[in-house]
Scaffold this motif. Structure first.
Motif, PDB file in Angstrom:
ATOM      1  N   VAL A   1       0.895  -1.196  -0.015  1.00 25.29           N
ATOM      2  CA  VAL A   1       0.043   0.132   0.049  1.00 25.29           C
ATOM      3  C   VAL A   1       0.945   1.406   0.038  1.00 25.29           C
ATOM      4  CG1 VAL A   1      -1.833   1.123   1.200  1.00 25.29           C
ATOM      5  CG2 VAL A   1      -1.655  -1.275   1.419  1.00 25.29           C
ATOM      6  N   PRO A   2       1.238   1.745  -1.188  1.00 21.57           N
ATOM      7  CA  PRO A   2       2.416   2.720  -1.306  1.00 21.57           C
ATOM      8  C   PRO A   2       1.828   4.208  -1.201  1.00 21.57           C
ATOM      9  CG  PRO A   2       1.788   1.795  -3.484  1.00 21.57           C
ATOM     10  CD  PRO A   2       0.831   1.184  -2.542  1.00 21.57           C
ATOM     11  N   HIS A   3       2.666   4.953  -0.652  1.00 20.61           N
ATOM     12  CA  HIS A   3       2.220   6.374  -0.808  1.00 20.61           C
ATOM     13  C   HIS A   3       2.948   7.083  -2.294  1.00 20.61           C
ATOM     14  CE1 HIS A   3       2.548  10.762   0.548  1.00 20.61           C
ATOM     15  NE2 HIS A   3       1.847  10.321   1.559  1.00 20.61           N
ATOM     16  N   ARG A   4       2.218   8.097  -2.323  1.00 27.12           N
ATOM     17  CA  ARG A   4       2.523   8.871  -3.657  1.00 27.12           C
ATOM     18  C   ARG A   4       4.122   9.047  -3.727  1.00 27.12           C
ATOM     19  NH1 ARG A   4       1.742  10.691  -9.147  1.00 27.12           N
ATOM     20  NH2 ARG A   4       2.848  12.701  -9.266  1.00 27.12           N
ATOM     21  N   ARG A   5       4.915   8.731  -4.816  1.00 31.21           N
ATOM     22  CA  ARG A   5       6.290   8.983  -4.767  1.00 31.21           C
ATOM     23  C   ARG A   5       6.150  10.309  -5.277  1.00 31.21           C
ATOM     24  NH1 ARG A   5       6.079   3.269  -6.401  1.00 31.21           N
ATOM     25  NH2 ARG A   5       7.982   2.076  -5.624  1.00 31.21           N
ATOM     26  N   TRP A   6       7.142  11.154  -4.645  1.00 30.95           N
ATOM     27  CA  TRP A   6       7.180  12.497  -5.116  1.00 30.95           C
ATOM     28  C   TRP A   6       7.774  12.692  -6.388  1.00 30.95           C
ATOM     29  CZ3 TRP A   6      11.495  15.648  -6.376  1.00 30.95           C
ATOM     30  CH2 TRP A   6      11.009  16.940  -6.479  1.00 30.95           C
ATOM     31  N   GLU A   7       7.155  13.596  -7.114  1.00 29.96           N
ATOM     32  CA  GLU A   7       7.709  14.221  -8.432  1.00 29.96           C
ATOM     33  C   GLU A   7       7.456  15.631  -8.529  1.00 29.96           C
ATOM     34  OE1 GLU A   7       5.732  12.472 -11.864  1.00 29.96           O
ATOM     35  OE2 GLU A   7       5.702  10.335 -11.100  1.00 29.96           O
ATOM     36  N   PRO A   8       8.717  16.122  -9.447  1.00 36.13           N
ATOM     37  CA  PRO A   8       8.688  17.655  -9.443  1.00 36.13           C
ATOM     38  C   PRO A   8       7.163  18.110  -9.725  1.00 36.13           C
ATOM     39  CG  PRO A   8      10.807  16.786 -10.294  1.00 36.13           C
ATOM     40  CD  PRO A   8       9.812  15.633 -10.110  1.00 36.13           C
ATOM     41  N   GLY A   9       7.047  19.308  -9.074  1.00 35.17           N
ATOM     42  CA  GLY A   9       5.715  19.841  -9.361  1.00 35.17           C
ATOM     43  C   GLY A   9       4.419  19.302  -8.473  1.00 35.17           C
ATOM     44  N   ASP A  10       4.705  18.138  -7.531  1.00 30.43           N
ATOM     45  CA  ASP A  10       3.647  17.963  -6.754  1.00 30.43           C
ATOM     46  C   ASP A  10       3.327  18.873  -5.813  1.00 30.43           C
ATOM     47  OD1 ASP A  10       3.427  15.380  -8.294  1.00 30.43           O
ATOM     48  OD2 ASP A  10       4.332  13.989  -6.674  1.00 30.43           O
ATOM     49  N   TYR A  11       2.057  19.160  -5.546  1.00 34.44           N
ATOM     50  CA  TYR A  11       1.407  19.863  -4.562  1.00 34.44           C
ATOM     51  C   TYR A  11       1.574  21.495  -4.825  1.00 34.44           C
ATOM     52  CZ  TYR A  11       1.911  15.297  -2.486  1.00 34.44           C
ATOM     53  OH  TYR A  11       1.882  13.804  -2.428  1.00 34.44           O
ATOM     54  N   GLU A  12       2.512  21.766  -5.637  1.00 37.32           N
ATOM     55  CA  GLU A  12       3.033  23.165  -5.768  1.00 37.32           C
ATOM     56  C   GLU A  12       1.778  23.958  -6.117  1.00 37.32           C
ATOM     57  OE1 GLU A  12       6.472  23.449  -8.350  1.00 37.32           O
ATOM     58  OE2 GLU A  12       7.441  22.230  -6.775  1.00 37.32           O
ATOM     59  N   ASP A  13       0.860  23.482  -6.842  1.00 33.70           N
ATOM     60  CA  ASP A  13      -0.120  24.562  -7.502  1.00 33.70           C
ATOM     61  C   ASP A  13      -1.685  23.995  -6.860  1.00 33.70           C
ATOM     62  OD1 ASP A  13      -0.385  22.068  -8.849  1.00 33.70           O
ATOM     63  OD2 ASP A  13      -0.841  23.277 -10.774  1.00 33.70           O
ATOM     64  N   TRP A  14      -1.586  23.218  -5.656  1.00 38.07           N
ATOM     65  CA  TRP A  14      -2.863  22.703  -4.983  1.00 38.07           C
ATOM     66  C   TRP A  14      -3.461  23.889  -4.210  1.00 38.07           C
ATOM     67  CZ3 TRP A  14      -2.834  17.192  -2.950  1.00 38.07           C
ATOM     68  CH2 TRP A  14      -2.731  16.274  -4.064  1.00 38.07           C
ATOM     69  N   ASP A  15      -4.632  23.642  -4.163  1.00 38.62           N
ATOM     70  CA  ASP A  15      -5.278  24.586  -3.434  1.00 38.62           C
ATOM     71  C   ASP A  15      -5.050  24.756  -1.985  1.00 38.62           C
ATOM     72  OD1 ASP A  15      -7.316  27.083  -3.299  1.00 38.62           O
ATOM     73  OD2 ASP A  15      -8.485  25.506  -2.280  1.00 38.62           O
ATOM     74  N   HIS A  16      -5.035  23.296  -1.404  1.00 42.11           N
ATOM     75  CA  HIS A  16      -4.941  23.296  -0.019  1.00 42.11           C
ATOM     76  C   HIS A  16      -4.177  21.986   0.588  1.00 42.11           C
ATOM     77  CE1 HIS A  16      -9.108  22.414  -1.044  1.00 42.11           C
ATOM     78  NE2 HIS A  16      -8.810  21.522  -0.161  1.00 42.11           N
ATOM     79  N   PRO A  17      -2.810  21.777   0.056  1.00 40.77           N
ATOM     80  CA  PRO A  17      -2.224  20.491   0.377  1.00 40.77           C
ATOM     81  C   PRO A  17      -2.211  20.414   2.041  1.00 40.77           C
ATOM     82  CG  PRO A  17      -0.742  22.307  -0.374  1.00 40.77           C
ATOM     83  CD  PRO A  17      -2.024  22.744  -0.602  1.00 40.77           C
ATOM     84  N   ASN A  18      -2.318  19.335   2.422  1.00 36.00           N
ATOM     85  CA  ASN A  18      -2.189  19.144   3.937  1.00 36.00           C
ATOM     86  C   ASN A  18      -0.685  19.298   4.470  1.00 36.00           C
ATOM     87  OD1 ASN A  18      -1.029  16.387   4.057  1.00 36.00           O
ATOM     88  ND2 ASN A  18      -2.908  15.581   3.518  1.00 36.00           N
ATOM     89  N   PRO A  19      -0.742  19.355   5.632  1.00 34.17           N
ATOM     90  CA  PRO A  19       0.876  19.330   6.471  1.00 34.17           C
ATOM     91  C   PRO A  19       1.781  18.288   5.884  1.00 34.17           C
ATOM     92  CG  PRO A  19      -0.921  20.210   8.028  1.00 34.17           C
ATOM     93  CD  PRO A  19      -1.632  19.511   6.813  1.00 34.17           C
ATOM     94  N   ASN A  20       1.143  17.139   5.986  1.00 35.43           N
ATOM     95  CA  ASN A  20       2.151  15.897   5.480  1.00 35.43           C
ATOM     96  C   ASN A  20       2.424  16.228   4.132  1.00 35.43           C
ATOM     97  OD1 ASN A  20       2.280  14.804   8.027  1.00 35.43           O
ATOM     98  ND2 ASN A  20       0.371  13.526   7.643  1.00 35.43           N
ATOM     99  N   GLN A  21       1.335  16.511   3.222  1.00 36.44           N
ATOM    100  CA  GLN A  21       1.899  16.699   1.692  1.00 36.44           C
ATOM    101  C   GLN A  21       2.811  17.845   1.476  1.00 36.44           C
ATOM    102  OE1 GLN A  21      -2.118  17.080   0.522  1.00 36.44           O
ATOM    103  NE2 GLN A  21      -2.410  15.148  -0.089  1.00 36.44           N
ATOM    104  N   LEU A  22       2.909  18.910   2.400  1.00 35.37           N
ATOM    105  CA  LEU A  22       3.776  19.966   2.302  1.00 35.37           C
ATOM    106  C   LEU A  22       5.246  19.407   2.831  1.00 35.37           C
ATOM    107  CD1 LEU A  22       1.799  22.998   3.741  1.00 35.37           C
ATOM    108  CD2 LEU A  22       2.427  22.489   1.456  1.00 35.37           C
TER     109      LEU A  22
END
Length: 208
Positions: free
Chosen positions: A63-84
């Motif tokens: 059950v894998p977490h999203r593997r970070w890629e460049p650009g992930d979360y940067e233009d999101w409206d409200h990424p959560n603290p863990n995503q940040l």
């Protein structure tokens, strides 16, 4: 909690986020979980469970977490603290060592790999529930990282979907002791059907 019977043909073992960044020396997150991981014997217990689960023929589900890629979360409206944190720390980066499986827990032939989860729950916005139901699964054993985030969120969601849920208190870790305490002594008993140790779980499996 009373001793649980695990129907072998309807039980699945959910291993959450077995990445190098979490479980290996040199991983980006490992230094933060290492004290508790060593205290509870996390790696040894995960190895013992892997052997016991596979010996019984219980399906292993990564059950894998999203593997970070460049650009992930940067233009999101409200990424959560863990995503940040992931965005700034590049945790589990795709194509990098930290985003690869810990060698002891890499998927083997026949294992199920669920779609990567963006948040904390392995069920939300993934195919995990669909894959489990196609296998006729009713009972899930949830282990991996972290006790108070992805493990709790995945296990809670499993309960809401109607699964029988087992937590293994020494097959997970967290950043601080109070997080482990909250996961297993305060929050876990409100939703999990069983909270056991590795030895207790293996003993139960061996009796069935």
């Amino acid at each position: 909690m009373s001793e649980v019977k695990y129907p072998i043909d309807r039980t699945a073992y959910l291993l959450v986020d077995p990445y190098n960044d979490f479980l290996s020396e040199g991983g980006k997150v490992y230094p933060f979980v290492e004290p508790i991981a060593q205290t509870v014997g996390l790696l040894e217990n995960l190895r013992a469970l892997d052997r016991a689960i596979r010996a019984r023929g219980i399906p292993v589900v990564i059950v894998p977490h999203r593997r970070w890629e460049p650009g992930d979360y940067e233009d999101w409206d409200h990424p959560n603290p863990n995503q940040l944190k992931v965005m700034h720390g590049h945790h589990f980066a795709r194509g990098e060592w930290g985003g690869e499986w810990h060698p002891d827990f890499a998927p083997k032939s026949g294992d199920i790999i669920a779609k990567e989860h963006w948040g904390s729950s392995g069920f939300a916005n993934t195919d995990l529930d669909y894959q489990l139901r196609q296998k006729g699964i009713t009972h899930v054993i949830v282990v991996g990282l972290l006790a108070n985030t992805c493990i709790e969120a995945t296990a809670r969601y499993a309960t809401e979907l109607g699964y029988h849920v087992t937590l293994v208190r020494d097959a997970t870790a967290a950043f601080r002791p109070e997080m482990m305490h909250a996961a297993h002594e305060l929050n876990g008993p409100t939703y999990a059907h069983a909270i056991v140790t590795t030895d207790e779980l293996i003993a139960s499996l061996n009796q069935q």
